[in-house]
Design a protein around this motif. Structure first.
Motif, PDB file in Angstrom:
ATOM      1  N   CYS A 286       7.800  47.441 -66.827  1.00 35.81           N
ATOM      2  CA  CYS A 286       7.143  48.738 -66.885  1.00 35.81           C
ATOM      3  C   CYS A 286       6.053  48.701 -67.958  1.00 35.81           C
ATOM      4  O   CYS A 286       5.929  47.736 -68.703  1.00 35.81           O
ATOM      5  N   ALA A 288       5.909  50.182 -70.681  1.00 35.01           N
ATOM      6  CA  ALA A 288       6.440  50.130 -72.038  1.00 35.01           C
ATOM      7  C   ALA A 288       6.896  48.715 -72.412  1.00 35.01           C
ATOM      8  O   ALA A 288       7.354  48.485 -73.525  1.00 35.01           O
ATOM      9  N   ARG A 290       9.291  46.779 -70.858  1.00 42.20           N
ATOM     10  CA  ARG A 290      10.652  46.356 -70.530  1.00 42.20           C
ATOM     11  C   ARG A 290      10.749  45.947 -69.061  1.00 42.20           C
ATOM     12  O   ARG A 290      10.060  46.518 -68.221  1.00 42.20           O
ATOM     13  N   HIS A 292      12.881  46.398 -65.988  1.00 43.67           N
ATOM     14  CA  HIS A 292      13.965  47.209 -65.439  1.00 43.67           C
ATOM     15  C   HIS A 292      14.560  46.502 -64.226  1.00 43.67           C
ATOM     16  O   HIS A 292      13.825  46.007 -63.364  1.00 43.67           O
ATOM     17  N   CYS A 346      14.326  53.869 -72.311  1.00 46.49           N
ATOM     18  CA  CYS A 346      12.983  53.268 -72.311  1.00 46.49           C
ATOM     19  C   CYS A 346      11.949  54.391 -72.389  1.00 46.49           C
ATOM     20  O   CYS A 346      12.086  55.398 -71.701  1.00 46.49           O
ATOM     21  N   CYS A 348       9.349  54.707 -70.938  1.00 48.02           N
ATOM     22  CA  CYS A 348       8.702  54.997 -69.646  1.00 48.02           C
ATOM     23  C   CYS A 348       9.461  56.073 -68.880  1.00 48.02           C
ATOM     24  O   CYS A 348       8.948  56.590 -67.884  1.00 48.02           O
TER      25      CYS A 348
HETATM   26 ZN    ZN Z   1      10.487  51.312 -68.932  1.00 44.56          ZN
END
Ligand code: ZN
Length: 483
Positions: A286, A288, A290, A292, A346, A348
């Motif tokens: 994503c 941000a 990370r 997922h 997160c 996001c």
């Molecule tokens: Zn995220």
């Protein structure tokens, strides 16, 4: 605007074709991304129990394993309990493929095909998939494209090994130097209205790839991150075509320094997703930063060498448990990749479980002399940080380590290597020289071969004899480039 609303806006760019207008599965994928964390955990535990009890009853490998460990499927109630089972290595997969295979599929499941991946040993690993498992692989492409904020009506190009590029209508593969074109995106164009898609073999010479890009002017490109770097090298350090609005990396490795260089040179985001032929689409990165996990397809656990879970911030092995392939269940499959464990929500806004950056493949450094990882990193960072204008001489590079722990940086060039470049690399080497010193020589070669899989290998060690035999450059006697 909140995260869900933002996602819905992206989702609305995707128009199903009339014959699929009542298809709800893509809406469900989106709903799954925002469920309450407690509900995500309940659903995951249920999926793990389902797959484990199926495997223990139906896969000869797991039936025998549970018996040997004096466990029953009921002992695995939630993902944490999986730690009672050993990890499944690539070696296990090679040696026990026939025992892992489920001899009789449950009602409603049908065999589809085997996927092959070369792994680090060069021996192919084949995993049989069901129709359901393969279909999920395809459906998740929409999630990935939506998260990357792609507009499906734009054009895209895929640059991959020949057998991964979609075939011509007669089933043949394309030759190096050619390209394929489809009026719609591969797979997703079956369900949605989309723009066109093109394909090139990654083994096509880079200069020719740039020519094709300039002719087709795609909005999006998908390939190994190293290819995006080589397009720059093949185009005097500049973005190969101004039509590119996003580039999408596949495979595991994108160092922060290469990401920074690509984003600066292309002026576009570099997106990443993480998939394995053995499992499917594992995770999508994503904004941000990370990854997922696609929980419809698998569970991911980040563990220490002893199999215990990593604490947040710790880097560990990526273990994946498949959740929808009834043909060949894989539980705690050790991917050979390393990633950072993370915790908490997160930024996001998505609630699918996540992990942090993928920190590379540990197998690449297993059994190598101390300091190898740092030396490889020093050279990569030095080249990636070099001003693009100064790299116009370079087309491809590869660092080679011999059995005396001496290094050779091989450069395939189109003009002489500037002294400033040599000094820059050698200066970056000083802090990692080590004691006793591991010298670095910089040489020019005629050609640097890609791996049999088509991946570009920027580091080769004679300590990995299987790699070095397969990948010996065609130029056996490199010509030292000056002094
Ligand atoms: Zn995220």
């Amino acid at each position: 605007m909140d995260a869900l609303e933002r996602e819905l806006r992206q989702h609305r760019l995707w128009t199903l074709k009339p014959e699929f207008a009542r298809f709800r599965v893509y809406d469900e994928l989106l709903e799954n991304e925002f469920r309450a964390p407690a509900e995500q955990a309940v659903r995951m535990a249920r999926a793990v129990r389902g797959m484990v009890s199926f495997a223990a009853a139906s896969s000869p490998f797991y039936t025998a394993l549970f018996k040997r460990l004096a466990l029953t499927a009921g002992d695995i109630e939630e993902p944490g309990d999986l730690a009672r089972l050993p990890t499944l290595t690539k070696h296990d997969l090679l040696e026990s493929a026939s025992e892992l295979l489920v001899p009789r599929l449950p009602p409603g499941e049908k065999l589809h095909k085997a996927t092959k991946s070369s792994g680090t040993t060069g021996r192919p690993v084949a995993v049989m998939h069901t129709v359901n498992s393969t279909v999920m692989f395809g459906l998740l492409r929409q999630r990935t494209a939506r998260w990357h904020e792609l507009d499906p009506m734009q054009s895209r190009i895929d640059v991959r090994p020949r057998f991964d590029i979609f075939r011509r209508p007669d089933g043949s593969t394309i030759a190096d130097g050619e390209y394929t074109s489809l009026p719609q995106w591969h797979y997703l164009g079956l369900h949605f209205h989309t723009g066109p898609e093109y394909g090139i073999n990654v083994s096509t010479p880079m200069e020719r790839q740039v020519e094709i890009l300039q002719r087709l002017r795609p909005a999006y490109a998908t390939s190994f991150p190293g290819v995006f770097e080589e397009w720059l090298l093949a185009n005097s350090g500049r973005k190969p075509v101004d039509s590119l609005q996003a580039i999408i990396g596949i495979g595991a490795q994108l160092t922060p320094s290469l990401r920074a260089r690509l984003e600066a040179s292309y002026g576009t985001p570099v997106h990443m997703s993480y998939g394995l032929n053995e499992i499917g689409k594992v995770a999508t990165r994503c904004k941000a930063g990370r990854y997922h996990v696609n929980t419809e397809q698998c569970l991911v656990q980040i563990v220490r060498d002893d199999g215990s879970p990593c604490a947040p911030g710790e880097v560990g092995r990526v273990l994946v448990t498949g959740l929808n392939n009834a043909a060949m269940p894989l539980i705690r499959y050790d991917t050979g990749d390393l990633a950072e464990a993370v915790d908490g929500p997160c930024p996001c806004g998505r609630t699918l479980p996540s992990f942090g950056d993928i920190a590379g493949r540990y197998r690449s450094y297993a059994g190598l002399p101390a300091g190898s990882r740092e030396r490889v990193r020093a050279v990569r960072v030095a080249i990636e940080a070099y001003p693009p204008d100064g790299l116009t001489f370079l087309r491809r590079y590869q660092l080679h380590q011999d059995l005396q722990d001496r290094y050779m940086l091989r450069l395939r060039t189109v003009s002489p290597v500037p002294d400033a470049f040599r000094r820059h690399v050698l200066k970056a080497w000083e802090p990692v020289l080590g004691s006793p010193p591991s010298p670095l020589a910089i040489v020019e070669v005629d050609e640097i071969a890609a791996a049999p899989s088509g991946k570009l290998i920027d580091f080769l060690s004679d300590f990995h004899t299987d790699w070095s035999l397969a990948l010996r450059p065609t130029a056996q006697a490199p010509v030292p480039a000056g002094t």
